[in-house]
Motif scaffolding. Structure first.
Motif, PDB file in Angstrom:
ATOM      1  N   ILE A   1      -8.379  -3.721   6.598  1.00  0.00           N
ATOM      2  CA  ILE A   1      -9.008  -5.012   6.893  1.00  0.00           C
ATOM      3  C   ILE A   1      -7.969  -6.095   6.655  1.00  0.00           C
ATOM      4  N   THR A   2      -7.900  -7.065   7.567  1.00  0.00           N
ATOM      5  CA  THR A   2      -6.798  -8.013   7.522  1.00  0.00           C
ATOM      6  C   THR A   2      -7.154  -9.319   8.226  1.00  0.00           C
ATOM      7  N   PRO A   3      -6.615 -10.434   7.734  1.00  0.00           N
ATOM      8  CA  PRO A   3      -6.728 -11.699   8.466  1.00  0.00           C
ATOM      9  C   PRO A   3      -5.549 -11.914   9.415  1.00  0.00           C
ATOM     10  N   HIS A   4      -4.608 -10.961   9.452  1.00  0.00           N
ATOM     11  CA  HIS A   4      -3.430 -11.104  10.299  1.00  0.00           C
ATOM     12  C   HIS A   4      -3.823 -11.206  11.769  1.00  0.00           C
ATOM     13  N   ASN A   5      -2.983 -11.893  12.546  1.00  0.00           N
ATOM     14  CA  ASN A   5      -3.284 -12.106  13.955  1.00  0.00           C
ATOM     15  C   ASN A   5      -3.014 -10.863  14.804  1.00  0.00           C
TER      16      ASN A   5
ATOM     17  N   GLY B   1     -16.411   3.153  -3.214  1.00  0.00           N
ATOM     18  CA  GLY B   1     -15.568   2.512  -2.212  1.00  0.00           C
ATOM     19  C   GLY B   1     -16.310   1.541  -1.323  1.00  0.00           C
ATOM     20  N   CYS B   2     -15.568   0.982  -0.369  1.00  0.00           N
ATOM     21  CA  CYS B   2     -16.136   0.018   0.577  1.00  0.00           C
ATOM     22  C   CYS B   2     -15.886   0.466   2.016  1.00  0.00           C
ATOM     23  N   LYS B   3     -15.563   1.755   2.201  1.00  0.00           N
ATOM     24  CA  LYS B   3     -15.304   2.362   3.516  1.00  0.00           C
ATOM     25  C   LYS B   3     -13.999   1.869   4.141  1.00  0.00           C
ATOM     26  N   LEU B   4     -13.187   1.165   3.359  1.00  0.00           N
ATOM     27  CA  LEU B   4     -11.900   0.662   3.822  1.00  0.00           C
ATOM     28  C   LEU B   4     -10.797   1.225   2.943  1.00  0.00           C
ATOM     29  N   ASP B   5      -9.585   1.291   3.496  1.00  0.00           N
ATOM     30  CA  ASP B   5      -8.445   1.806   2.738  1.00  0.00           C
ATOM     31  C   ASP B   5      -7.571   0.706   2.159  1.00  0.00           C
ATOM     32  N   LEU B   6      -7.243  -0.273   2.994  1.00  0.00           N
ATOM     33  CA  LEU B   6      -6.257  -1.272   2.598  1.00  0.00           C
ATOM     34  C   LEU B   6      -6.719  -2.693   2.897  1.00  0.00           C
ATOM     35  N   PHE B   7      -6.277  -3.598   2.054  1.00  0.00           N
ATOM     36  CA  PHE B   7      -6.388  -5.038   2.257  1.00  0.00           C
ATOM     37  C   PHE B   7      -4.974  -5.513   2.564  1.00  0.00           C
ATOM     38  N   PHE B   8      -4.757  -6.080   3.748  1.00  0.00           N
ATOM     39  CA  PHE B   8      -3.419  -6.391   4.248  1.00  0.00           C
ATOM     40  C   PHE B   8      -3.372  -7.834   4.723  1.00  0.00           C
ATOM     41  N   GLY B   9      -2.760  -8.720   3.919  1.00  0.00           N
ATOM     42  CA  GLY B   9      -2.614 -10.112   4.325  1.00  0.00           C
ATOM     43  C   GLY B   9      -3.603 -11.034   3.664  1.00  0.00           C
ATOM     44  N   GLY B  10      -3.244 -12.317   3.639  1.00  0.00           N
ATOM     45  CA  GLY B  10      -4.004 -13.304   2.882  1.00  0.00           C
ATOM     46  C   GLY B  10      -3.174 -13.701   1.671  1.00  0.00           C
ATOM     47  N   GLY B  11      -3.527 -14.780   1.027  1.00  0.00           N
ATOM     48  CA  GLY B  11      -2.742 -15.264  -0.098  1.00  0.00           C
ATOM     49  C   GLY B  11      -2.935 -14.454  -1.365  1.00  0.00           C
ATOM     50  N   ALA B  12      -2.008 -14.618  -2.301  1.00  0.00           N
ATOM     51  CA  ALA B  12      -2.085 -13.890  -3.562  1.00  0.00           C
ATOM     52  C   ALA B  12      -3.374 -14.203  -4.313  1.00  0.00           C
TER      53      ALA B  12
END
Length: 536
Positions: free
Chosen positions: A39-43, A141-152
């Motif tokens: 899941i990511t906010p990346h474009n 879990g939340c059915k997701l593997d990775l959080f990718f992107g967004g601020g610290a």
């Protein structure tokens, strides 16, 4: 039968629509392929380049095809709400059906509450501690593997809730992390670059500044902006693109940078006692809010999408806007001419931005944890890091899109690599020397900052803009300006106390306070406008 046709058509749309609307470059995984869900906010450009590159990298290394499933429901605020709801549902199921314990409000409010401190003896746990311990000891879990992107900030919050776990990368590569030359520092310009417990690590660097359209500025007769304060000029009226900070952490961060700059200008390098520093911080806060009012009065709109700012500046719908660096740089890339020129430009806010990171992290209970760790390894590798800023077609660079972001690996800023980079003149490790972020000043007020900008500038925007226009026409009469610039309702003490407390989870209290402050500022701006009209 004719009456049933619309129903049948709607049913067909529901069943077939997701297939027809799938992006052309989205590949469906085969029956034997392993998948990593991110899941990511990346474009789109980042998702496309990293998804493709990892699949090829893994195939070359392991001889096996894998599939990257990147999901982008919106900005980090939307991601946070979605992930919170998934963990809540999963833990409730685990608590009631696996542990066979009764669900309660105490359990619901405690299991993901990082403020619940665990003791050394589980037998003595309070109900709150029991819920918290059960969650941290589980693989829910939340059915997701990775959080990718967004601020610290978002990753610190998620880690504090217990949603993120140590992926093992920092421990496996200690030579990459530390304060020695060539290593990724623990803290730079006051910003954290990785979590000491390994729960998240920065993989790309970000800063904040101003996107502007040279054609629009020429038409308005305005010089290119360099500082946040430049955007307060009344010549920008209805020409600034801004976003609602409650919808995006990057937007909130840009406003926080503006506040920090005003605070630092009051401090001005002086050696102060704790009491004197606190007073300087308070004064800087008030100066910053008044500056934000003036910039807000110039806003063409407040969008819910931080990415829209750069798009509208590029198209000329707005002359300038506050944005994170990569939105400005990447949009400039899309309209770059053959001679290298572009009507869309981006500049870091002079003396007004720290250099932080967008991290990557492994979720607790990740269904494909092994492959997720491989994705993290790729993102942190030289091959993955080159994608951020290498030119399209350069060896190891992106294939279709110049991402115009800054890699976190210090080695990639070596002079001999300049010809390969899209932004060879930008070195975040050099930039970091010009600004130091002081977390103790505004870090605890990250959510109150977003809330205050919303009630003061977004919710009351119509009245704010009308007051700003009238004040400029009347040449800013002092009595009207005194009313307009009154920020006592949201001063530093209010932000640190009642406003911060109201944002602690009680939604009813938060809504009431938002209405109260929104009404207050609407009335204030109407009064300022009336006083200005009398002076015309």
């Amino acid at each position: 039968m004719s009456r049933q046709i619309p129903v049948l058509l709607a049913l067909v749309a529901v069943l077939v629509g997701p297939i027809l609307l799938r992006p052309k470059n989205e590949r469906v995984s085969g029956p034997d392929e392993r998948t990593v869900v991110i899941i990511t906010p990346h474009n789109d450009s980042i998702r496309s380049e990293f998804g493709r590159a990892f699949e090829e990298w893994y195939l070359a290394r392991k001889g096996q095809r894998v599939h990257v499933d990147m999901r982008s429901p919106g900005g980090t605020s939307e991601i946070g709400r979605y992930v919170d709801s998934e963990y809540l549902a999963s833990f409730q199921n685990y608590w009631t059906n696996t542990l066979h314990r009764p669900w309660s409000k105490i359990v619901e409010s405690s299991f993901a509450n990082g403020k619940v401190v665990l003791g050394t003896d589980a037998k003595l746990d309070t109900p709150e501690q029991q819920a918290r311990r059960a969650f941290l000891d589980s693989s829910v879990g939340c059915k997701l593997d990775l959080f990718f992107g967004g601020g610290a900030f978002d990753f610190v919050q998620a880690a504090g809730k217990g949603q993120l776990v140590d992926c093992g990368y920092i421990q496996a590569h200690p030579e990459m992390f530390g304060d020695k030359p060539g290593q990724i520092p623990r803290v730079l310009s006051g910003e954290p670059y990785w979590d000491a417990q390994g729960r998240w690590l920065g993989c790309v660097v970000s800063s904040f500044g101003i996107s502007y359209n040279t054609d629009a500025l020429h038409r308005l007769g305005i010089a290119a902006p360099r500082r946040w304060a430049d955007l307060a000029s009344p010549r920008y009226f209805r020409a600034i693109a801004l976003a609602n900070p409650t919808q995006s952490s990057s937007v909130t961060k840009s406003f926080e940078m503006l506040i920090q700059q005003q605070m630092q200008e009051v401090v001005a390098g002086r050696t102060l006692s704790p009491a004197e520093e606190q007073e300087a911080v308070r004064q800087g806060w008030m100066r910053a809010l008044r500056l934000m009012m003036k910039i807000g009065a110039n806003a063409r709109y407040f969008t819910d999408s931080s990415a829209k700012i750069a798009l509208d500046v590029e198209s000329g719908e707005a002359a300038a806007g506050m944005t994170i660096d990569f939105y400005g740089r990447s949009q400039s890339e899309t309209v770059r001419k053959a001679d290298g020129s572009s009507r869309m430009q981006y500049v870091n806010a002079e003396g007004g931005t720290s250099v932080g990171v967008d991290p990557i992290a492994l979720y607790r209970g990740a269904p494909h944890a092994e492959l997720a760790r491989e994705f993290i390894a790729f993102v942190m590798s030289t091959e993955g890091q080159k994608l951020w800023n290498w030119k399209v077609g350069a060896p190891g660079g992106p294939r279709h899109f110049a991402l115009r972001r800054l890699p976190v690996l210090p080695a990639l800023y070596a002079p001999e690599l300049f010809p390969l980079r899209s932004d060879p003149e930008v070195n975040p490790y050099e930039m970091a020397r010009t600004f130091v972020y002081h977390d103790r000043w505004t870090g605890p007020l990250f959510r109150p900052i977003a809330f205050i900008v919303r009630v003061m500038c977004v919710d009351a925007h119509e009245e704010l803009a009308e007051a700003g226009s009238a004040l400029a026409a009347a040449q800013f009469p002092p009595d009207a300006m005194a009313v307009f610039e009154d920020v006592s309702a949201v001063d530093y003490a209010a932000a640190s106390g009642p406003i911060r407390e109201a944002l602690g989870g009680d939604k009813i209290r938060e809504v009431r306070l938002a209405k109260e402050l929104g009404d207050h500022f609407r009335a204030q701006f109407v009064r300022a406008r009336e006083l200005a009209l009398v002076k015309k």
